[in-house]
Design an enzyme around this catalytic site. Sequence first.
Site, PDB file in Angstrom:
ATOM      1  CB  ALA A  77      -0.911   0.005   1.216  1.00 36.30           C
ATOM      2  CG  ASP A  78       0.095   4.312  -2.953  1.00 34.36           C
ATOM      3  OD1 ASP A  78      -1.007   4.444  -2.370  1.00 34.36           O
ATOM      4  OD2 ASP A  78       0.199   4.366  -4.190  1.00 34.36           O
ATOM      5  CB  SER A  79       0.671   8.050   1.122  1.00 37.12           C
ATOM      6  OG  SER A  79       0.816   8.611  -0.162  1.00 37.12           O
ATOM      7  CG  ASP A 129      -3.022   1.933  -2.217  1.00 39.79           C
ATOM      8  OD1 ASP A 129      -3.900   2.221  -3.051  1.00 39.79           O
ATOM      9  OD2 ASP A 129      -1.931   1.411  -2.526  1.00 39.79           O
TER      10      ASP A 129
END
Length: 77
Positions: free
Chosen positions: A33-35, A37
């Site tokens: 996950a990125d920011s 997400d």
Amino acid sequence: MDFDKLKKVIAEVLSVDPNEITEDTTFTEDLGADSLDLFQIVMGIEDVFHIEVSPEVSEKITTVGEALELIRKAGEE
């Protein structure tokens, strides 16, 4: 059950199999996950569980278990 609801939110945002998600699963390392997400997951948590998560608290959540604990604490208030 809160854990099943949480897994559903995470699985929908990240397009992963909910059966692969455990309380020890990390959002960034295990699920990639990125920011953005993470923001969407927090928004989903707020919507599904009818709670409000402050940005300061959401930034500290790294595992599914920590998110679950946050939900449980909010339910006790």
